[in-house]
Enzyme design. Structure first.
Site, PDB file in Angstrom:
ATOM      1  N   SER A 183       0.789  -1.226   0.000  1.00 42.61           N
ATOM      2  CA  SER A 183       0.000   0.000   0.000  1.00 42.61           C
ATOM      3  C   SER A 183       0.823   1.279   0.000  1.00 42.61           C
ATOM      4  CB  SER A 183      -0.947   0.000   1.197  1.00 42.61           C
ATOM      5  OG  SER A 183      -0.241  -0.229   2.393  1.00 42.61           O
ATOM      6  N   HIS A 211      -5.292  -3.362  -2.660  1.00 41.33           N
ATOM      7  CA  HIS A 211      -4.894  -2.397  -3.695  1.00 41.33           C
ATOM      8  C   HIS A 211      -4.779  -3.038  -5.077  1.00 41.33           C
ATOM      9  CE1 HIS A 211      -4.157   0.882  -0.855  1.00 41.33           C
ATOM     10  NE2 HIS A 211      -3.818  -0.107  -0.031  1.00 41.33           N
ATOM     11  N   LYS A 242     -11.627   0.934  -1.653  1.00 44.03           N
ATOM     12  CA  LYS A 242     -10.715   1.557  -2.615  1.00 44.03           C
ATOM     13  C   LYS A 242     -11.406   1.568  -3.992  1.00 44.03           C
ATOM     14  CE  LYS A 242      -7.354  -0.085   0.625  1.00 44.03           C
ATOM     15  NZ  LYS A 242      -7.437   1.074   1.517  1.00 44.03           N
TER      16      LYS A 242
HETATM   17  C1  LIG Z   1      -3.347  -3.594   2.176  1.00 43.21           C
HETATM   18  C2  LIG Z   1      -4.558  -3.244   2.973  1.00 43.21           C
HETATM   19  N1  LIG Z   1      -5.220  -4.208   3.609  1.00 43.21           N
HETATM   20  C3  LIG Z   1      -6.322  -3.951   4.342  1.00 43.21           C
HETATM   21  C4  LIG Z   1      -6.800  -2.662   4.486  1.00 43.21           C
HETATM   22  C5  LIG Z   1      -7.998  -2.396   5.355  1.00 43.21           C
HETATM   23  O1  LIG Z   1      -9.106  -2.127   4.585  1.00 43.21           O
HETATM   24  P1  LIG Z   1     -10.330  -1.226   5.069  1.00 43.21           P
HETATM   25  O2  LIG Z   1      -9.974   0.192   4.822  1.00 43.21           O
HETATM   26  O3  LIG Z   1     -11.447  -1.709   4.220  1.00 43.21           O
HETATM   27  O4  LIG Z   1     -10.567  -1.512   6.515  1.00 43.21           O
HETATM   28  C6  LIG Z   1      -6.162  -1.630   3.803  1.00 43.21           C
HETATM   29  C7  LIG Z   1      -6.689  -0.240   3.896  1.00 43.21           C
HETATM   30  O5  LIG Z   1      -6.035   0.684   4.219  1.00 43.21           O
HETATM   31  C8  LIG Z   1      -4.998  -1.917   3.053  1.00 43.21           C
HETATM   32  O6  LIG Z   1      -4.323  -0.933   2.437  1.00 43.21           O
END
Ligand SMILES: Cc1ncc(COP(=O)(O)O)c(C=O)c1O
Length: 413
Positions: A183, A211, A242
């Site tokens: 990310s 992502h 996203k």
């Molecule tokens: C790689 C990754 N996994 C999980 C999440 C968590 O997702 P959510 O925003 O739906 O709680 C994010 C969000 O920032 C993320 O970037």
């Protein structure tokens, strides 16, 4: 000792605020896809994960509104008891089909999906092999899980094999866990090699496609599809916060595993269900990614343009191969100050500082969307050229070489 003492002594945020470069919690007054209004001024947004730009699409907004008419605004309870809607189940079926998985379970957030699935599957005698740069929600899952966690160097398959050789025989079950697209740095996990190692050392594979969903693969189906290795990951996790313009998350895999998680996972059972307009939004986005390939095409056109132009300007983008394009800046304060200047010039971006990155490797994380216009992007490039020179990040051979050395040492690029 008072447990609140640390709060009273906490100075980090206050110091950055006092310096006038605090970049967090900026209240957004309105949004229009690729731009936002903050402090009364329109700014180009290059800090969002709205990759396909669907949050403002009329089809998506209409679907969300009509779900409110049919189901109301919230579920007021867990899916386990009173909050399970027909559209939750429809979404699970559609997602499983889209991803090429047997079954799927939808959670209220992506964070809960990772935390819940990992902690419920990994027992006392099991182990998780986790990439050092995995998302915080994976780390949270590994902390709650009863089994051990062993970290391997970021995206370093030789290091993963080293830890597997040294430790695999001590445990019963094993799971290799990684983000498909990381990310912060935007780099792609070496999925093919990891799958090979998973087979060789009898591990299960779990990929977080937060992502990658909507972005990688011919129709945005994520990492497995990007590498043409459908079925190679035992579990695929993703979020709707996203590309899918909403909130919520899921885990997909074989039916027995998903049924087990559904009946054992505390963050799934003891948290209220994803609200109706959020579910309807994702269902509509799913239809759109399959029916309207132009959104994915625009996203990549914009991402490629920015990657090319930023490299020409002299920015070090850590070899990103995705629409997340980090700019390597150096120390934390410079990253804050640079972000503030961008903001003042009408560009909304976010800095990434310690501990999310190694000391001295602060980044400005930029990310691009299908909805950015040519003039949005040209404006961003213009501002980045001016400020990059002002801060000595570009147009300065010595500094660029120093940053290249940092990128090589800390990010292996
Ligand atoms: C790689 C990754 N996994 C999980 C999440 C968590 O997702 P959510 O925003 O739906 O709680 C994010 C969000 O920032 C993320 O970037």
């Amino acid at each position: 000792m008072d447990i609140f003492l640390k709060c009273r002594e906490y100075e980090d945020a206050k110091r950055v605020q006092a310096a006038g470069v605090y970049p967090y919690f900026r209240p957004i007054e309105s949004t229009a896809g690729s731009t936002v209004v903050t402090h009364g001024k329109r700014r180009v947004m290059i800090g969002s994960n709205n990759y396909l730009g669907l949050t403002h699409h009329p089809r998506v907004q209409a679907a969300a509104k009509s779900a409110i008419d049919r189901f109301g605004t919230g579920c007021t309870g867990s899916r386990f008891l009173n909050g399970n809607l027909v559209i939750h189940e429809e979404l699970e079926q559609q997602l499983a089909r889209y991803l090429g998985k047997e079954s799927c379970l939808v959670f209220s957030t992506g964070f809960l999906s990772n935390q819940g699935a990992l902690s419920c599957l990994v027992g006392r005698n099991d182990v998780i092999y986790s990439d050092r740069e995995n998302h915080a929600s994976i780390i949270e899952g590994t902390r709650v899980a009863l089994g051990d966690t062993i970290k391997f160097r970021h995206n370093n398959m030789a290091d993963l094999e080293r830890v597997l050789i040294n430790t695999r025989q001590k445990y019963e079950g094993a799971l290799i866990v990684a983000d498909g697209v990381f990310s912060m740095s935007g780099d792609l996990f070496d999925f093919p090699k990891a799958v090979e190692l998973a087979k060789k050392y009898n591990c299960r594979m779990y990929v977080d496609d937060a992502h990658a969903l909507g972005v990688m693969g011919p129709k945005g189906q994520g990492t497995e599809h990007h590498f043409n290795m459908v079925g190679a990951s035992d579990l695929v996790m993703g979020t709707f916060s996203k590309s899918f313009a909403s909130i919520g998350g899921f885990v997909a895999g074989e039916v027995d595993v998903i049924e087990y998680i559904k009946h054992k996972c505390r963050p799934f059972i003891f948290s209220a269900a994803m609200p109706p307009p959020a579910v309807a939004t994702v269902l509509e986005c799913l239809k759109m990614v399959e029916e309207e390939p132009q959104h994915l095409a625009s996203l990549w056109k914009n991402a490629r343009k920015m990657k090319r132009e930023l490299a020409l300007l002299g920015y070090n983008t850590l070899g990103s191969k995705t629409p997340i394009i980090p700019l390597l800046i150096g120390d934390d304060f410079t990253a804050f100050a640079f972000t503030q200047k961008l903001y003042e010039h009408g560009v909304f971006a976010t800095p990434v500082v310690r501990p999310a990155v190694p000391d001295g490797c602060a980044l400005i994380r930029t990310s691009y969307m299908a909805s950015h216009t040519e003039s949005d992007l040209n404006y961003v490039l213009e501002v980045l050229e001016t400020l990059g020179k002002e801060f000595g990040i570009i147009g300065n051979q010595g500094r660029q070489e120093e940053l290249a050395a940092l990128a090589h040492t800390h990010f292996g690029v």
